[in-house]
Enzyme design. Structure first.
Site, PDB file in Angstrom:
ATOM      1  N   ASN A   1      21.985  45.342 -24.788  1.00 34.00           N
ATOM      2  CA  ASN A   1      20.662  44.936 -25.266  1.00 34.00           C
ATOM      3  C   ASN A   1      20.769  44.407 -26.687  1.00 34.00           C
ATOM      4  O   ASN A   1      21.585  44.862 -27.481  1.00 34.00           O
ATOM      5  CB  ASN A   1      19.673  46.105 -25.180  1.00 34.00           C
ATOM      6  CG  ASN A   1      19.595  46.907 -26.469  1.00 34.00           C
ATOM      7  OD1 ASN A   1      18.901  46.524 -27.415  1.00 34.00           O
ATOM      8  ND2 ASN A   1      20.324  48.013 -26.512  1.00 34.00           N
TER       9      ASN A   1
ATOM     10  N   PHE B   1      14.343  45.968 -32.115  1.00 37.91           N
ATOM     11  CA  PHE B   1      13.181  46.777 -32.497  1.00 37.91           C
ATOM     12  C   PHE B   1      11.869  46.069 -32.172  1.00 37.91           C
ATOM     13  O   PHE B   1      10.935  46.030 -32.984  1.00 37.91           O
ATOM     14  CB  PHE B   1      13.203  47.118 -33.990  1.00 37.91           C
ATOM     15  CG  PHE B   1      14.253  48.098 -34.434  1.00 37.91           C
ATOM     16  CD1 PHE B   1      15.024  48.796 -33.523  1.00 37.91           C
ATOM     17  CD2 PHE B   1      14.465  48.328 -35.784  1.00 37.91           C
ATOM     18  CE1 PHE B   1      16.001  49.699 -33.947  1.00 37.91           C
ATOM     19  CE2 PHE B   1      15.428  49.242 -36.223  1.00 37.91           C
ATOM     20  CZ  PHE B   1      16.201  49.913 -35.304  1.00 37.91           C
TER      21      PHE B   1
ATOM     22  N   SER C   1      21.253  50.870 -35.139  1.00 43.21           N
ATOM     23  CA  SER C   1      21.109  49.782 -34.171  1.00 43.21           C
ATOM     24  C   SER C   1      21.910  48.575 -34.649  1.00 43.21           C
ATOM     25  O   SER C   1      21.848  48.205 -35.817  1.00 43.21           O
ATOM     26  CB  SER C   1      19.644  49.384 -34.018  1.00 43.21           C
ATOM     27  OG  SER C   1      19.545  48.179 -33.277  1.00 43.21           O
TER      28      SER C   1
ATOM     29  N   ASN D   1      21.252  45.593 -33.739  1.00 44.81           N
ATOM     30  CA  ASN D   1      20.428  44.415 -33.449  1.00 44.81           C
ATOM     31  C   ASN D   1      19.438  44.042 -34.547  1.00 44.81           C
ATOM     32  O   ASN D   1      18.640  43.138 -34.378  1.00 44.81           O
ATOM     33  CB  ASN D   1      19.679  44.637 -32.125  1.00 44.81           C
ATOM     34  CG  ASN D   1      20.632  44.854 -30.972  1.00 44.81           C
ATOM     35  OD1 ASN D   1      21.648  44.171 -30.869  1.00 44.81           O
ATOM     36  ND2 ASN D   1      20.344  45.829 -30.131  1.00 44.81           N
ATOM     37  N   THR D   2      19.471  44.762 -35.662  1.00 47.52           N
ATOM     38  CA  THR D   2      18.715  44.388 -36.862  1.00 47.52           C
ATOM     39  C   THR D   2      19.729  44.086 -37.952  1.00 47.52           C
ATOM     40  O   THR D   2      20.553  44.951 -38.278  1.00 47.52           O
ATOM     41  CB  THR D   2      17.773  45.520 -37.301  1.00 47.52           C
ATOM     42  OG1 THR D   2      16.786  45.720 -36.279  1.00 47.52           O
ATOM     43  CG2 THR D   2      17.066  45.169 -38.603  1.00 47.52           C
TER      44      THR D   2
ATOM     45  N   LYS E   1      20.303  59.120 -36.689  1.00 48.89           N
ATOM     46  CA  LYS E   1      21.001  58.541 -35.536  1.00 48.89           C
ATOM     47  C   LYS E   1      22.096  57.599 -36.017  1.00 48.89           C
ATOM     48  O   LYS E   1      21.820  56.644 -36.744  1.00 48.89           O
ATOM     49  CB  LYS E   1      20.025  57.792 -34.622  1.00 48.89           C
ATOM     50  CG  LYS E   1      20.681  57.323 -33.318  1.00 48.89           C
ATOM     51  CD  LYS E   1      19.668  56.970 -32.260  1.00 48.89           C
ATOM     52  CE  LYS E   1      20.340  56.676 -30.921  1.00 48.89           C
ATOM     53  NZ  LYS E   1      19.371  56.445 -29.842  1.00 48.89           N
TER      54      LYS E   1
ATOM     55  N   ASN F   1      24.453  55.903 -31.066  1.00 49.16           N
ATOM     56  CA  ASN F   1      23.759  54.704 -30.607  1.00 49.16           C
ATOM     57  C   ASN F   1      24.706  53.858 -29.745  1.00 49.16           C
ATOM     58  O   ASN F   1      25.762  54.330 -29.317  1.00 49.16           O
ATOM     59  CB  ASN F   1      23.269  53.918 -31.840  1.00 49.16           C
ATOM     60  CG  ASN F   1      21.975  53.173 -31.597  1.00 49.16           C
ATOM     61  OD1 ASN F   1      21.778  52.568 -30.537  1.00 49.16           O
ATOM     62  ND2 ASN F   1      21.076  53.192 -32.568  1.00 49.16           N
TER      63      ASN F   1
END
Length: 351
Positions: free
Chosen positions: A111, A115, A178, A180-181, A220, A249
């Site tokens: 993915n 967010f 994450s 993805n940021t 996390k 994660n």
């Protein structure tokens, strides 16, 4: 037996479309009193972690219900706790679609959602509507930063979210891992980590006095950490007296899937291929922490024995996401049984 048939239908659809339809369907079954068709109850196995009493140690990881719109349906599947989010101060669309990809041959998911969420205020409206937290259910709220917030101002976003969710959360998860940021994982490093944890801890203490209630916080972390980084994070968690750590994660590694369709899509890889990496990081973290900070083990759990191994590697609680997509609600009870056995084996024998 029902879920494999349902999964065939959903896996014929685009992954993100199927995700939305599946959650809506579960909420419909819950409202109609039919959720029992999908779920078997997990065995009672109460544990106390972070000062909270969990009815069983099996939780749902953040990411499945980002806006907290399906809390009661998910809680009805036998989880001992639910974590919603990741939420940001302001609504944001996330990354362009497509951004969610299955790799069925490896029981994996990639993915790069970024967010995507409706903002913290919308999430809180959903939480306050749900029955689960009103009836004592343990609800974690996972917080992050907006993509447009500069990394040097990231702490401000976390503090905004902490202020807002504090009164409604059983615990707060701080997501700095994450992939993805942009630059988010920089917050796991040295001075940036120290500054963030210091500011969060100070605000937590002020909020505890204001609300007359202490809400624990868990950090996390990523699985893509070397031994020195794990040691640094463990030291920071102890020094700042954080209440818990969620390990881990998704991974940036593509080991085991790079030859498969969707295997080289950008984003974080979850599911079976991340199990060993995440469990190794969790075990090293547990050794470094020496029991001072409890660990929530997550990453690659596809069967009950996977969850039991997380417990043996030092976790006090476990969470599932991708395994739930592949195995369905039956996995919750299977994990509950395996974890209960593993915890019983860990307890010292008294005479």
């Amino acid at each position: 037996m029902l879920y494999p048939l349902i999964r065939k239908f959903f896996f014929a659809l685009d992954a993100e479309t199927a995700h939305g339809i599946g959650l809506a369907g579960m909420s419909f079954l819950e409202s109609a009193g039919l959720l029992g068709l999908l779920a078997k109850p997990a065995p009672a196995c109460p544990v106390e972690v972070m000062g909270l009493r969990f009815p069983n140690p099996v939780g749902l990881a953040a990411g499945l219900d980002k806006n907290g719109a399906h809390i009661d349906a998910l809680a009805g599947l036998g989880f001992g706790f639910i974590e919603i989010g990741t939420i940001t101060p302001r609504p944001q669309d996330g990354n362009p679609k497509p951004r969610l990809f299955r790799i069925p041959q490896a029981q994996a998911i990639v993915n790069r959602m970024g967010f995507n969420n409706a903002g913290v205020d919308a999430l809180l409206a959903n939480v306050r509507f749900a029955k689960f937290p009103k009836h004592g259910g343990i609800l974690g709220i996972n917080i992050g930063k907006n993509a447009t917030t500069p990394i040097e101002k990231a702490a401000d976003d976390y503090l905004i979210c902490l202020d807002k969710v504090y009164g409604d959360a059983s615990y707060v998860a701080v997501n700095i891992s994450s992939p993805n940021t942009r630059n988010l994982r920089e917050l796991q490093k040295d001075e940036a980590l120290d500054d963030l944890l210091s500011r969060l801890k100070a605000r937590q203490q002020a909020l505890a006095e204001q609300h007359g209630r202490y809400v624990p916080m868990a950090l996390k972390i990523a699985p893509d950490l070397d031994d020195a980084q794990i040691a640094t994070i463990a030291d920071a968690l102890r020094r700042h007296r954080f209440d818990g750590v969620i390990a881990t994660n998704t991974t940036l590694s593509r080991e085991g899937v790079d030859h498969l369709p969707n295997g080289n899509e950008g984003g974080g890889l979850s599911g079976a291929p991340v199990f060993r990496k995440s469990t190794d990081v969790q075990h090293k973290l547990a050794t470094a922490l020496a029991g001072e900070v409890p660990i929530i083990g997550v990453g690659g759990i596809l069967k009950g024995e996977d969850a039991a191994e997380k417990i043996r590697a030092g976790a006090s609680l476990v969470q599932v996401y991708s395994g739930f997509i592949y195995r369905g609600p039956e996995l919750v009870a299977e994990m509950g049984q395996a974890v209960a056995r593993a915890l019983a084996e860990k307890k010292p024998v008294t005479t």
